[in-house]
Design a protein around this motif. Structure first.
Motif, PDB file in Angstrom:
ATOM      1  N   ARG A   8       3.502   3.489   1.841  1.00 31.80           N
ATOM      2  CA  ARG A   8       2.416   2.638   1.357  1.00 31.80           C
ATOM      3  C   ARG A   8       1.154   3.466   1.100  1.00 31.80           C
ATOM      4  NH1 ARG A   8       1.630  -2.787   1.766  1.00 31.80           N
ATOM      5  NH2 ARG A   8      -0.493  -3.539   1.829  1.00 31.80           N
ATOM      6  N   SER A 108      -8.141  -6.748  -0.084  1.00 30.54           N
ATOM      7  CA  SER A 108      -7.035  -7.404   0.622  1.00 30.54           C
ATOM      8  C   SER A 108      -6.154  -6.401   1.362  1.00 30.54           C
ATOM      9  CB  SER A 108      -6.182  -8.211  -0.354  1.00 30.54           C
ATOM     10  OG  SER A 108      -5.446  -7.338  -1.189  1.00 30.54           O
ATOM     11  N   ASN A 109      -6.649  -5.153   1.446  1.00 30.69           N
ATOM     12  CA  ASN A 109      -5.899  -4.078   2.108  1.00 30.69           C
ATOM     13  C   ASN A 109      -4.527  -3.876   1.460  1.00 30.69           C
ATOM     14  OD1 ASN A 109      -5.684  -1.977   3.925  1.00 30.69           O
ATOM     15  ND2 ASN A 109      -4.735  -3.250   5.496  1.00 30.69           N
ATOM     16  N   GLU A 111      -2.377  -5.919   0.376  1.00 29.70           N
ATOM     17  CA  GLU A 111      -1.332  -6.795   0.893  1.00 29.70           C
ATOM     18  C   GLU A 111      -0.264  -7.126  -0.149  1.00 29.70           C
ATOM     19  OE1 GLU A 111      -3.217 -10.202   2.553  1.00 29.70           O
ATOM     20  OE2 GLU A 111      -4.108  -9.081   4.201  1.00 29.70           O
ATOM     21  N   GLU A 112      -0.678  -7.239  -1.416  1.00 27.74           N
ATOM     22  CA  GLU A 112       0.284  -7.586  -2.472  1.00 27.74           C
ATOM     23  C   GLU A 112       1.115  -6.399  -2.923  1.00 27.74           C
ATOM     24  OE1 GLU A 112      -1.339  -9.883  -5.692  1.00 27.74           O
ATOM     25  OE2 GLU A 112      -2.846 -10.720  -4.360  1.00 27.74           O
TER      26      GLU A 112
END
Length: 114
Positions: A8, A108-109, A111-112
């Motif tokens: 990530r 949103s860090n 997230e998606e």
């Protein structure tokens, strides 16, 4: 981007790296076959080499969608029907759209981002 098996953290770093090519006028030596893209966009393919800025946006789009983008490596001003590859202002606008998206993803860090 899952198919690339990056962590990530690596995927976020790659996404951010594409923005370093904004304004780069050096041309890419990558070639594209004439069968790339939809028939509508084949007529708008760039006749000359594309810049690293265009290559970066095209590659970023392919990464985000997870597959080849069904357009030629040409940025098109859809309201005018013209190629934007060498238009400084239109390229800036396109990069700004992606930067807004990146900012929302950062909030949103990511997230998606799978």
């Amino acid at each position: 981007m899952d198919r690339l098996s990056y962590t990530r953290v690596d995927r976020v770093a790659v996404l951010k790296a594409y923005f370093s090519f904004q304004g780069c006028k050096q041309t890419s030596d990558k070639s594209y076959g004439t069968d790339i893209g939809s028939s509508k966009n084949k007529t708008l393919m760039a006749k000359e080499n594309i810049s690293f800025s265009v290559e970066a946006l095209y590659s970023l789009s392919m990464m985000l969608l997870g597959h080849n983008v069904a357009i030629s490596p040409v940025l098109i001003n859809t309201s005018m029907g013209t190629v934007s590859n060498w238009n400084k202002e239109e390229m800036k606008e396109i990069f700004n759209i992606y930067k807004k998206w990146l900012h929302k993803m950062e909030e949103s860090n990511f997230e998606e981002l799978t």
